[in-house]
Design an enzyme around this catalytic site. Structure first.
Site, PDB file in Angstrom:
ATOM      1  N   ASP A 150       0.900  -1.051   0.085  1.00 21.75           N
ATOM      2  CA  ASP A 150       0.154  -0.092   0.115  1.00 21.75           C
ATOM      3  C   ASP A 150       0.818   1.242   0.026  1.00 21.75           C
ATOM      4  O   ASP A 150       0.670   2.097   0.771  1.00 21.75           O
ATOM      5  CB  ASP A 150      -1.036   0.120   1.216  1.00 21.75           C
ATOM      6  CG  ASP A 150      -2.214   0.969   0.983  1.00 21.75           C
ATOM      7  OD1 ASP A 150      -2.527   1.076  -0.338  1.00 21.75           O
ATOM      8  OD2 ASP A 150      -2.782   1.408   1.875  1.00 21.75           O
ATOM      9  N   GLY A 168      -0.912   7.809   4.840  1.00 23.35           N
ATOM     10  CA  GLY A 168      -0.291   6.858   4.217  1.00 23.35           C
ATOM     11  C   GLY A 168       1.444   6.729   4.554  1.00 23.35           C
ATOM     12  O   GLY A 168       1.596   7.609   5.049  1.00 23.35           O
TER      13      GLY A 168
END
Length: 419
Positions: A305, A324
């Site tokens: 990811d 993130g």
């Protein structure tokens, strides 16, 4: 390119040479010979410490910045980092500016990566501008090279639109990706709701927010048929729901992010925004359930990811920082801390079949697509190990085990010479 990989331990459960140390002779991208010792006269010899080779790793969820956010990451550098981190293939999320929701956007991405060692496979946005209102040009994007359709880290609130999407893509064997989070239940939450969030005074995201959305999407899948991929799950109940759906015969797959497998919300004590991710880091019990889900086969894919975020959007107060973390450079070393090697390779190569690509194997006469790595040796992940343009890694300071050397793919050899 004519190469011989010397004394390489082959890690490939489908190969007759699995877990055997062999020389591998490659000519112009084809495996010509595998044997204990091969005469290397006239060949470039690749001899690396404790060299292990598997079929190429496929990352099912990555983000770059091009077009629009090149200061975060470019396609060229992102794919180079992926190659040096062991990934021969990546599925690129539609998070650039503009969002990849049209045929031309997908064609741009495909053309930018035509000659790279790591193959780029675009994911098209499921809805226009990933706004959740109207379906995007799914069929046209499929024809341009999109391998699946989803709005990255944005749940589709409209259940009827999700139903229509699952029905529509069946006409061309499309795959819907459904990030699962009920935004009303999430509210203004920024971390997992629990003891840590309460102690730190941070607004929590209940596990229920993810689980309700997964349950809804699985009911829709049962009604419509088709194929559904649920990315980056993070709770024990999510694992159980997907396990039950598979037992019913539904065509559903799922992934988990490396950071959710390794880290828990205990790391939030310093309010470090590097640990602000979506879905959030959860408890030790949830983390254990995710590891168990990997081991029992419920979780199909492990993804990095990978999401580069510029310092202006990351080094802020925790509530304001963008979600993130980087994932490429630390992925293998982190996974070796908690899982058996053959399980890691299996989960890092599983995305290909999920996205409709035939599985590869290491045997004579086939195309050579390798990841090269050393599963041994402990080391501490530091800023100098980050090859991405952005530096927002949740793994800084973590002790890792093993490193990727690089890849051989598309008749190109890319090695991380900085190691």
């Amino acid at each position: 390119m004519n190469l011989i990989f010397k004394n390489a331990v082959i890690v490939d459960k489908n190969s007759p040479y699995n877990m055997q140390a062999k020389d591998i002779q490659v000519e112009n991208g084809i495996i010509k010979k595998i044997d204990t010792v091969i005469n290397d006269v006239g060949y470039e010899v690749i001899s690396l410490n404790n060299l292990h080779i598997s079929t190429g790793w496929f990352d099912s969820s990555v983000n770059f910045g091009e077009p629009g956010y090149e200061d975060r990451e470019t396609i060229a550098n992102g794919l180079d980092v992926a190659a040096k981190s062991g990934f021969t293939d990546v599925a690129l999320q539609p998070t650039a500016n503009p969002v990849a929701d049209k045929q031309a956007d997908i064609a741009f991405l495909v053309n930018k990566a035509q000659h790279t060692a790591t193959a780029l496979h675009p994911i098209g946005a499921l809805t226009k501008e990933s706004a959740g209102k109207d379906l995007a040009e799914l069929y046209d994007m499929k024809n341009a090279g999109a391998i699946a359709f989803g709005d990255y880290n944005k749940p589709l609130a409209d259940a009827n639109l999700m139903k229509i999407a699952l029905q529509y893509v069946q006409d061309f064997d499309g795959l819907v990706i459904a990030f699962s989070q009920d935004e009303k239940i999430k509210g203004k939450g920024v971390v997992h709701e629990g003891i840590v969030s309460t102690r730190l005074g941070l607004k929590g995201i209940p596990a229920l927010a993810e689980e309700l959305q997964i349950a809804r999407n699985l009911y829709l899948l049962e009604y419509t048929g088709g194929k559904l991929h649920i990315p980056t799950i993070s709770t024990a109940r999510s694992v159980q729901l997907i396990k039950e759906a598979k037992q019913k015969g539904l065509t559903v797959t799922c992934s988990v992010a490396v950071h959710n497998l390794l880290l828990t919300d205990d790391v939030l004590e310093e309010f470090d925004s590097r640990y602000k991710v979506a879905p959030p880091l959860r408890t030790k019990a949830e983390r254990k359930a995710l590891v168990d889900g990997v081991l029992d086969g419920t979780i199909d894919i492990i993804t990095t990811d990978h999401y580069p975020v510029d310092i202006e959007n990351k080094k802020l107060e925790f509530d304001l920082a963008k979600d993130g973390t980087l994932g490429f450079e630390s992925a293998f070393g982190a996974l070796m801390k908690m899982l058996p090697l053959e399980v890691i390779v299996d989960k890092l190569t599983a995305a290909g079949p999920v996205f409709g690509f035939a599985g590869n194997t290491i045997t004579e006469g086939v195309n050579a697509s390798f990841t090269l790595f050393n599963p041994g040796g402990n080391w501490t992940f530091s800023r100098r190990d980050i090859l991405s343009k952005s530096k927002n890694s949740a793994f800084l300071g973590q002790e890792l085990t093993g490193r990727a050397y690089g890849i051989y793919n598309r008749d190109k050899l890319i090695l991380n010479t900085a190691k």
